[in-house]
Design a protein around this motif. Structure first.
Motif, PDB file in Angstrom:
ATOM      1  N   ASP A  75    -109.756 -64.619-100.661  1.00  0.00           N
ATOM      2  CA  ASP A  75    -110.285 -65.154 -99.406  1.00  0.00           C
ATOM      3  C   ASP A  75    -109.484 -66.415 -99.069  1.00  0.00           C
ATOM      4  O   ASP A  75    -109.407 -67.337 -99.881  1.00  0.00           O
ATOM      5  CB  ASP A  75    -111.765 -65.488 -99.576  1.00  0.00           C
ATOM      6  CG  ASP A  75    -112.401 -66.000 -98.294  1.00  0.00           C
ATOM      7  OD1 ASP A  75    -111.675 -66.517 -97.422  1.00  0.00           O
ATOM      8  OD2 ASP A  75    -113.633 -65.899 -98.165  1.00  0.00           O
ATOM      9  N   THR A  77    -109.966 -68.908 -96.970  1.00  0.00           N
ATOM     10  CA  THR A  77    -110.615 -70.098 -96.406  1.00  0.00           C
ATOM     11  C   THR A  77    -110.510 -71.305 -97.333  1.00  0.00           C
ATOM     12  O   THR A  77    -110.077 -72.393 -96.927  1.00  0.00           O
ATOM     13  CB  THR A  77    -112.086 -69.797 -96.094  1.00  0.00           C
ATOM     14  OG1 THR A  77    -112.157 -68.650 -95.251  1.00  0.00           O
ATOM     15  CG2 THR A  77    -112.723 -70.984 -95.396  1.00  0.00           C
ATOM     16  N   ARG A  78    -110.889 -71.148 -98.585  1.00  0.00           N
ATOM     17  CA  ARG A  78    -110.866 -72.277 -99.521  1.00  0.00           C
ATOM     18  C   ARG A  78    -109.442 -72.741 -99.775  1.00  0.00           C
ATOM     19  O   ARG A  78    -109.175 -73.940 -99.898  1.00  0.00           O
ATOM     20  CB  ARG A  78    -111.557 -71.896-100.830  1.00  0.00           C
ATOM     21  CG  ARG A  78    -111.671 -73.053-101.836  1.00  0.00           C
ATOM     22  CD  ARG A  78    -112.601 -72.684-102.993  1.00  0.00           C
ATOM     23  NE  ARG A  78    -112.082 -71.586-103.783  1.00  0.00           N
ATOM     24  CZ  ARG A  78    -111.247 -71.743-104.822  1.00  0.00           C
ATOM     25  NH1 ARG A  78    -110.842 -72.953-105.170  1.00  0.00           N
ATOM     26  NH2 ARG A  78    -110.835 -70.698-105.512  1.00  0.00           N
ATOM     27  N   MET A  80    -106.873 -72.705 -97.716  1.00  0.00           N
ATOM     28  CA  MET A  80    -106.355 -73.478 -96.600  1.00  0.00           C
ATOM     29  C   MET A  80    -106.863 -74.906 -96.612  1.00  0.00           C
ATOM     30  O   MET A  80    -106.137 -75.846 -96.277  1.00  0.00           O
ATOM     31  CB  MET A  80    -106.717 -72.800 -95.283  1.00  0.00           C
ATOM     32  CG  MET A  80    -106.085 -71.425 -95.090  1.00  0.00           C
ATOM     33  SD  MET A  80    -104.275 -71.451 -95.162  1.00  0.00           S
ATOM     34  CE  MET A  80    -103.895 -72.268 -93.615  1.00  0.00           C
ATOM     35  N   VAL A  81    -108.115 -75.092 -97.008  1.00  0.00           N
ATOM     36  CA  VAL A  81    -108.669 -76.445 -97.090  1.00  0.00           C
ATOM     37  C   VAL A  81    -108.061 -77.191 -98.265  1.00  0.00           C
ATOM     38  O   VAL A  81    -107.631 -78.347 -98.147  1.00  0.00           O
ATOM     39  CB  VAL A  81    -110.201 -76.393 -97.227  1.00  0.00           C
ATOM     40  CG1 VAL A  81    -110.769 -77.783 -97.492  1.00  0.00           C
ATOM     41  CG2 VAL A  81    -110.830 -75.796 -95.968  1.00  0.00           C
ATOM     42  N   SER A 115    -102.634 -74.691 -91.502  1.00  0.00           N
ATOM     43  CA  SER A 115    -103.865 -74.547 -90.719  1.00  0.00           C
ATOM     44  C   SER A 115    -103.825 -75.467 -89.504  1.00  0.00           C
ATOM     45  O   SER A 115    -103.151 -76.510 -89.511  1.00  0.00           O
ATOM     46  CB  SER A 115    -105.085 -74.882 -91.571  1.00  0.00           C
ATOM     47  OG  SER A 115    -105.131 -76.274 -91.860  1.00  0.00           O
ATOM     48  N   GLU A 139    -104.332 -69.088 -89.283  1.00  0.00           N
ATOM     49  CA  GLU A 139    -105.638 -68.439 -89.121  1.00  0.00           C
ATOM     50  C   GLU A 139    -105.764 -67.758 -87.760  1.00  0.00           C
ATOM     51  O   GLU A 139    -106.494 -66.779 -87.615  1.00  0.00           O
ATOM     52  CB  GLU A 139    -106.781 -69.444 -89.324  1.00  0.00           C
ATOM     53  CG  GLU A 139    -106.880 -70.561 -88.294  1.00  0.00           C
ATOM     54  CD  GLU A 139    -106.087 -71.809 -88.662  1.00  0.00           C
ATOM     55  OE1 GLU A 139    -106.493 -72.904 -88.231  1.00  0.00           O
ATOM     56  OE2 GLU A 139    -105.044 -71.662 -89.347  1.00  0.00           O
TER      57      GLU A 139
END
Length: 215
Positions: A75, A77-78, A80-81, A115, A139
């Protein structure tokens, strides 16, 4: 004169890293450390193997993230942060660059394999906020990275951007092939010039190059 090649351009697309700030800022050194650590933690390998995989995925897929998604179903999401949680305190504002970007006729956008929130932080640190009509990250292309032509097509569709009146500024020469094929003017922004049929212009000083276009 380069200016003659850009009289038709009304859509200006800028990469972010090592393009809208100089490579000497070495932001990617910080990001690469965090990428390697993320690979270590996520797929349980040692640092040497994680660093090898990071480089291998970048070369094969365009980004380390794309490799992790393709080969490990990760995944994004994590990731990219985490990998973009870096220190920007040493970045300097560039008022001359800001003035020349502001003077470009037409639509101005940023499109990065990072991002969009990270891009906004970098733009703020460089004094380039509020100059661009849109900022797009990986994204926005459903995590398909440059140099994939489908990634460019996705971003340009979202933006309603006509590449036939566009110009692309990039530090990674791989990422100029698709824009060239779509009909854009291409500018390779890097200290080391490369020769390829999809590179129209080279500069190691984006500010000076834009000054020649806006004079």
């Amino acid at each position: 004169m380069p200016k003659d090649d850009f009289t038709h351009v009304r859509a200006w697309v800028f990469d972010l890293d090592n393009t809208l700030y100089p490579p000497a800022a070495r932001l990617f050194d910080q990001i690469e450390v965090r990428m390697t650590q993320f690979v270590m933690d996520t797929i349980n390998v040692n640092r040497v193997e994680a660093d090898r995989l990071r480089r291998h995925y970048w070369a094969k897929y365009g980004t380390t993230l794309a490799g992790l998604m393709s080969e490990h179903g990760m995944d994004p999401t994590r990731y990219m942060v985490d990998v973009h949680d870096i220190n920007l305190d040493h970045l300097q504002q560039d008022h001359a660059l800001a003035a020349h970007i502001r003077a470009l006729p037409g639509r101005r956008i940023v499109y990065t394999n990072g991002s969009a929130p990270y891009a906004e932080r970098v733009l703020a640190a460089r004094g380039l906020s509020n100059l661009f009509d849109a900022v797009y990250g990986v994204e926005h292309a459903d995590f398909r990275p440059k140099p994939d032509r489908a990634a460019f097509e996705a971003i340009f569709a979202i933006d309603a951007l006509n590449p036939q009146i566009g110009a692309m500024f990039e530090d990674d020469s791989r990422n100029l092939a698709a824009p060239h094929a779509l009909g854009m003017r291409t500018v390779h922004v890097t200290p080391d010039a490369e020769t390829a049929e999809y590179i129209h212009h080279h500069t190691d000083d984006l500010t000076a190059f834009l000054a020649r276009l806006t004079a």
